[in-house]
Design an enzyme around this catalytic site. Structure first.
Site, short mmCIF file in Angstrom:
data_model
loop_
_atom_site.label_atom_id
_atom_site.label_comp_id
_atom_site.label_asym_id
_atom_site.label_seq_id
_atom_site.Cartn_x
_atom_site.Cartn_y
_atom_site.Cartn_z
N HIS A 154 57.29 1.01 5.63
CA HIS A 154 57.30 2.42 6.06
C HIS A 154 56.66 2.58 7.44
CE1 HIS A 154 58.61 3.62 2.02
NE2 HIS A 154 57.74 2.73 1.58
N SER A 277 65.33 -1.04 34.89
CA SER A 277 65.57 0.40 35.04
C SER A 277 65.88 0.71 36.49
CB SER A 277 64.33 1.19 34.59
OG SER A 277 64.40 2.54 35.02
#
Length: 449
Positions: A154, A277
């Site tokens: 989780h 980027s």
């Protein structure tokens, strides 16, 4: 000008591979149609259904023919199917023997047999890549068999594990896919020769023998029944591709999250400029993993399309068959690309074992709370041990102290474990790896042939 990512000069090698594109190219497809027509003529000549000289002439024409693709395109758009245009050109090239081309066959016989040949070749590539990927994962699992890291459930730290154990989980699914492909091949590498309504009425007596000889010529299996409208085999193929790419996407998701700055545990191979980027010089984006995930999402939609395309009406379908023409090549292209990305990424994966160890300490020892509870349970009972350790965990969180320090102040825990040194030893993440190592060994030892 390209109109899709599959044939775009910019994107095609991100969404496919040259090898897989070659298998499903127009030239290769038309070549398969001609191959099936020639195999049919040879099979019929072996039975005496057509003259041997005619079969030889057809085979010779097939060697020299240069298909007029513009003409074939125009005729295909008009007819709706490419086989009659192929028959026209092959018959013309064969001269007097041209009248024996496509003897007793129907369009779908030729197209389905050609598809079976393509699928067989493409699955061979997929199987090879799976084996190569499996080898990469074996080496990675062995190398990091005992490398401790935080196991997470989780998205929260749960218990310690090893990176090798995580890789072995990936490995186990890849190995099952090898088995699936091996089991699948005999069900889908089948020839098709059944005539217009699947009864071989155009051939009559000896039709099944002719079918067997055709399949023998193509090195395909002979089907027990016509599969013009029984498309479960091809649907299974695309479903298996969905399973394969789904497993690749699971690996990619783990790698993408683990490579985030906050985790910093792995990184894709460094190639100058890769994942850069346009505005942020520091970026190193996980491009291979992103493509693996995107591909899986697209293949999943193709699985759904193939399930829908299984619903054929009567003995020859009105429309669903055409869905396969788009779905099967694209699903294989995406799967081939995903496997290629996975092999590149995992073969050069950068693993930061120091960062993995540092992350184990992020919770100040809470990750081993279960270890302390289970060690104390035989003396004081599981529930009481749970409650004491639970309270200690809350204190560790609130006061930002080490769980081991807090537990060493608890005389009940110290007594139950046999001293403070034992408490601290129990709180070491490396001491609570369970059977991670033996599980890795077993996963590797149990791989399919």
């Amino acid at each position: 000008m390209a109109s899709t990512v599959y044939n775009s000069v910019l994107f095609r090698n991100m969404f496919g591979t040259p090898e897989m594109r070659d298998i499903f190219s127009d030239d290769a497809l038309v070549g398969r149609y001609i191959q099936v027509e020639c195999a049919l003529a040879r099979a019929q000549a072996r039975m005496g259904a057509i003259p041997k000289d005619a079969a030889d002439a057809i085979a010779e024409a097939a060697k020299t023919i240069v298909p007029d693709m513009d003409r074939m395109r125009d005729e295909t758009e008009n007819v709706g199917y490419p086989i009659l245009p192929v028959v026209h050109q092959l018959s013309e090239a064969a001269g007097a023997a041209g009248g024996y081309v496509h003897w007793g066959a129907t369009t779908q016989d030729i197209m389905d047999s050609a598809t079976a040949l393509q699928v067989r070749d493409a699955l061979g590539v997929v199987r090879r890549d799976l084996l190569e990927l499996r080898g990469i994962l074996v080496a990675l699992a062995q190398k990091h068999r005992d490398t401790p890291m935080a196991g997470r459930t989780h998205l929260q730290q749960a218990l310690p594990t090893t990176f090798g154990n995580k890789v072995a989980v990936w490995l186990s699914s890849v190995d099952r896919h090898v088995v699936r492909v091996d089991q699948l091949l005999p069900r889908v590498a089948l020839g098709q020769f059944s005539g217009a309504s699947g009864t071989l009425a155009s051939i009559g007596e000896g039709g099944l023998q002719m079918q067997a000889l055709l399949c023998e010529e193509l090195d395909l299996g002979q089907p027990a029944m016509c599969w013009h409208v029984a498309r479960d085999g091809l649907a299974e193929v695309v479903s298996v591709l969905g399973l394969i790419t789904g497993s690749l996407a699971k690996i990619a998701t783990d790698v993408m999250i683990m490579s985030s700055i906050e985790f910093g545990e792995v990184a894709e191979p460094f190639v100058h400029g890769r994942g850069a980027s346009s505005t942020m010089p520091q970026k190193r984006n996980p491009i291979s993993s992103e493509m693996m995930l995107a591909g899986a999402k697209l293949v999943r939609q193709h699985v759904a399309a193939m399930m829908d395309a299984m619903i054929h009406d009567f003995e020859r379908a009105t429309g669903p068959w055409h869905v396969e023409w788009a779905v099967i090549p694209e699903a294989f292209l995406l799967t081939g690309a995903g496997l290629s990305h996975a092999k590149f990424m995992l073969s050069g994966l950068s693993v930061d074992t120091d960062r993995m160890r540092q992350n184990l300490d992020l919770t100040h020892g809470l990750i081993v709370a279960e270890a302390v509870m289970m060690a104390a349970a035989p003396t004081m009972g599981r529930q009481e041990a749970h409650d004491i350790v639970y309270r200690a965990c809350r204190t560790a969180l609130e006061e930002k102290r080490l769980l081991a320090d807090i537990l060493c102040d608890n005389h009940e825990i110290v007594a139950a474990l046999g001293g403070k040194a034992k408490v601290r030893a129990t709180c070491a993440p490396e001491a609570y790896l369970g059977l991670s190592g033996p599980m890795v060994d077993r996963a590797i030892a149990s791989l399919s042939a």
